[in-house]
Design an enzyme around this catalytic site. Sequence first.
Site, short mmCIF file in Angstrom:
data_model
loop_
_atom_site.label_atom_id
_atom_site.label_comp_id
_atom_site.label_asym_id
_atom_site.label_seq_id
_atom_site.Cartn_x
_atom_site.Cartn_y
_atom_site.Cartn_z
N LYS A 97 55.55 46.87 45.63
CA LYS A 97 55.37 46.49 44.46
C LYS A 97 53.85 46.42 44.53
O LYS A 97 53.00 46.38 45.39
CB LYS A 97 55.40 45.02 44.89
CG LYS A 97 55.12 43.96 43.32
CD LYS A 97 56.10 43.81 42.77
CE LYS A 97 55.70 43.01 41.20
NZ LYS A 97 55.20 44.14 40.22
N LYS A 152 48.47 41.58 50.83
CA LYS A 152 48.72 40.36 49.89
C LYS A 152 49.93 39.83 49.75
O LYS A 152 50.12 38.67 49.77
CB LYS A 152 48.27 40.84 48.30
CG LYS A 152 46.85 41.04 47.98
CD LYS A 152 46.60 41.44 46.64
CE LYS A 152 45.16 41.90 46.32
NZ LYS A 152 44.79 42.41 44.92
N LYS A 155 51.01 51.24 45.09
CA LYS A 155 49.98 51.29 43.99
C LYS A 155 50.15 52.68 43.16
O LYS A 155 50.73 53.77 43.91
CB LYS A 155 48.26 51.25 44.57
CG LYS A 155 47.78 50.75 43.66
CD LYS A 155 47.63 49.41 43.35
CE LYS A 155 46.65 49.09 42.50
NZ LYS A 155 46.68 47.39 42.35
N THR A 169 46.11 35.95 38.10
CA THR A 169 44.94 35.95 39.02
C THR A 169 43.72 35.01 39.05
O THR A 169 43.37 34.40 40.09
CB THR A 169 44.54 37.41 38.93
OG1 THR A 169 45.40 38.20 38.80
CG2 THR A 169 43.19 37.87 39.72
N ASN A 217 39.49 40.47 32.54
CA ASN A 217 40.77 39.89 32.51
C ASN A 217 40.47 38.59 33.87
O ASN A 217 40.77 37.33 33.48
CB ASN A 217 42.05 40.44 32.97
CG ASN A 217 43.25 39.79 33.07
OD1 ASN A 217 43.48 39.16 34.16
ND2 ASN A 217 43.86 39.57 32.15
N SER A 232 53.83 38.17 39.42
CA SER A 232 54.71 39.21 39.16
C SER A 232 55.98 39.07 39.88
O SER A 232 57.01 39.25 39.33
CB SER A 232 53.87 40.31 39.68
OG SER A 232 53.09 41.11 38.70
P1 NAD Z 1 38.73 44.35 33.71
O1 NAD Z 1 38.67 45.71 33.20
O2 NAD Z 1 39.52 43.40 32.74
O3 NAD Z 1 37.30 43.73 33.64
C1 NAD Z 1 36.10 44.21 34.47
C2 NAD Z 1 35.04 43.57 34.21
O4 NAD Z 1 33.92 44.24 35.10
C3 NAD Z 1 34.45 43.80 32.67
O5 NAD Z 1 33.55 42.86 32.23
C4 NAD Z 1 33.48 44.95 32.81
O6 NAD Z 1 32.48 45.05 31.97
C5 NAD Z 1 32.79 44.55 34.24
N1 NAD Z 1 32.14 45.74 35.06
C6 NAD Z 1 32.83 47.14 35.07
N2 NAD Z 1 31.84 47.80 35.84
C7 NAD Z 1 30.82 47.04 36.17
C8 NAD Z 1 29.71 47.19 36.83
N3 NAD Z 1 29.49 48.47 37.39
N4 NAD Z 1 28.91 46.13 37.10
C9 NAD Z 1 29.19 45.12 36.87
N5 NAD Z 1 30.27 44.86 35.97
C10 NAD Z 1 30.99 45.84 35.72
O7 NAD Z 1 39.42 44.14 35.00
P2 NAD Z 1 40.13 42.76 35.71
O8 NAD Z 1 41.22 42.86 35.55
O9 NAD Z 1 39.31 41.54 35.29
O10 NAD Z 1 39.64 43.13 37.33
C11 NAD Z 1 38.37 42.93 37.92
C12 NAD Z 1 38.45 43.03 39.44
O11 NAD Z 1 39.51 42.18 39.88
C13 NAD Z 1 39.12 44.25 40.13
O12 NAD Z 1 38.42 44.89 41.09
C14 NAD Z 1 40.64 44.41 39.93
O13 NAD Z 1 41.21 45.41 40.88
C15 NAD Z 1 40.72 42.92 40.56
N6 NAD Z 1 42.00 42.26 40.10
C16 NAD Z 1 42.61 41.94 39.15
C17 NAD Z 1 43.53 41.55 39.11
C18 NAD Z 1 44.11 41.21 37.64
O14 NAD Z 1 45.39 40.53 37.54
N7 NAD Z 1 43.33 41.37 36.41
C19 NAD Z 1 44.49 41.39 40.07
C20 NAD Z 1 43.98 41.50 41.49
C21 NAD Z 1 42.75 41.99 41.47
#
Ligand code: NAD
Length: 414
Positions: free
Chosen positions: A70, A94, A106, A190, A221, A348
Amino acid sequence: MAENLNLFTSTQVVIQEALNKLGYDEGMFELLKEPLRMLEVRIPIKMDDGLVKVFTGYRAQHNDAVGPTKGGVRFHPQVTEDEMKALSMWMTLKCGIVDLPYGGAKGGVICDPRQMSMNEIEKLSRGYVRAISQFVGPTKDIPAPDVFTNSQIMAWMMDEYSRMDEFNSPGFITGKPIVLGGSQGRDRATAQGVTICVEEAAKKRGIDMKGARVVIQGFGNAGSFLAKFMSDAGAKVIGISDAYGALHDPNGLDIDYLLDRRDSFGTVTTLFENTISNKELLELDCDILVPAAIENQITSENAHKIRATIVVEAANGPTTSEATKILTERGILLVPDVLASAGGVTVSYFEWVQNNQGYYWTEEEVNEKLYKKMIDAFENVFTVSTTRNIDMRLAAYMVGVRKTAEASRFRGWV
Ligand code: NAD
């Protein structure tokens, strides 16, 4: 020696350490040090201008001893094979930490969806599913959303798979829109999971969430929902950021206003003149710091300057191994990514269960089940960390890898 910023090799180092501490021999590390299967595909797409562009995609399946694999699919220009391998290993961890009957996987496609039309993104989503179709399925490997992919993309992928399969296959993919079998609460899962970890960590350090000063890097997100949950819990969110800069107000930012103004890529700071840098944001005086943006943000360069009491990693890989050591030596409680961000895969899993049984739960039921999974996981990891006198990351790796290692042993693979 230069600091190791390679997510794949630094993950291998901690997995090896965790397996050693659990008493497994070198053969187990040989099995688990990289994915069992790694598929590379080329996807030809006729673009809107009539020219054909060929995209490269990947699907990594780390280990399926426990059950089907997954993990999400990301559409991003910087997708690499090494990144896919590391992320598939983190998914195994995880799933082990929150005790799901899965191994990790992935996927990703090298592309920039911000530069593509909806029509091109739809063709790419369908093309990717056709390319990996023999490799995945509801009982083999179940994709989900990740960076720059969303519920609409999951819907196209599910539709393409169902057409090939000749029957409706909602359990092929998670993160779908509710009308296509998505789960209540998946979009916030998350951030819900991170919130539970923040609250539990605060209890351990005697910090009252009411009035606690919180700084969040990233307003996408994960970060934006988290900011909302934190401010609803009575905390003061004094700093947030996006890729273009950061906002700081020691009296607390107006989160509802910022949520209202942010765009779909999580950008909001461009609307303000009085901003600080992401570097300054991370070093703000606060109680709780949550990196929720990208990897390698806390390194040996700035770990000495972090002023938070607790760091909870919502992003994948925001803290390097050296920085983890420095923070731990300084008495800062670090809740690692593989635990803190496991809420997404947990819901999920709930979505897949609901798809398989054809009976759907209310948001309250989902939240209650998520809460139990996350609390149990946090306590489990915290106990291993304190009884073994090791940092929470190593403890989380020990808890996370054990299930897959045991399943591999019982199957006679090692
Ligand atoms: P997203 O794309 O919705 O948002 C990312 C945010 O980070 C945005 O506000 C963007 O402007 C900012 N950002 C991008 N580059 C940057 C930089 N260089 N410096 C500072 N800020 C920056 O992504 P997301 O879904 O919120 O995911 C964020 C992190 O959480 C990632 O590492 C992702 O792998 C992890 N994550 C997310 C989920 C999920 O369900 N959304 C689950 C597990 C892990």
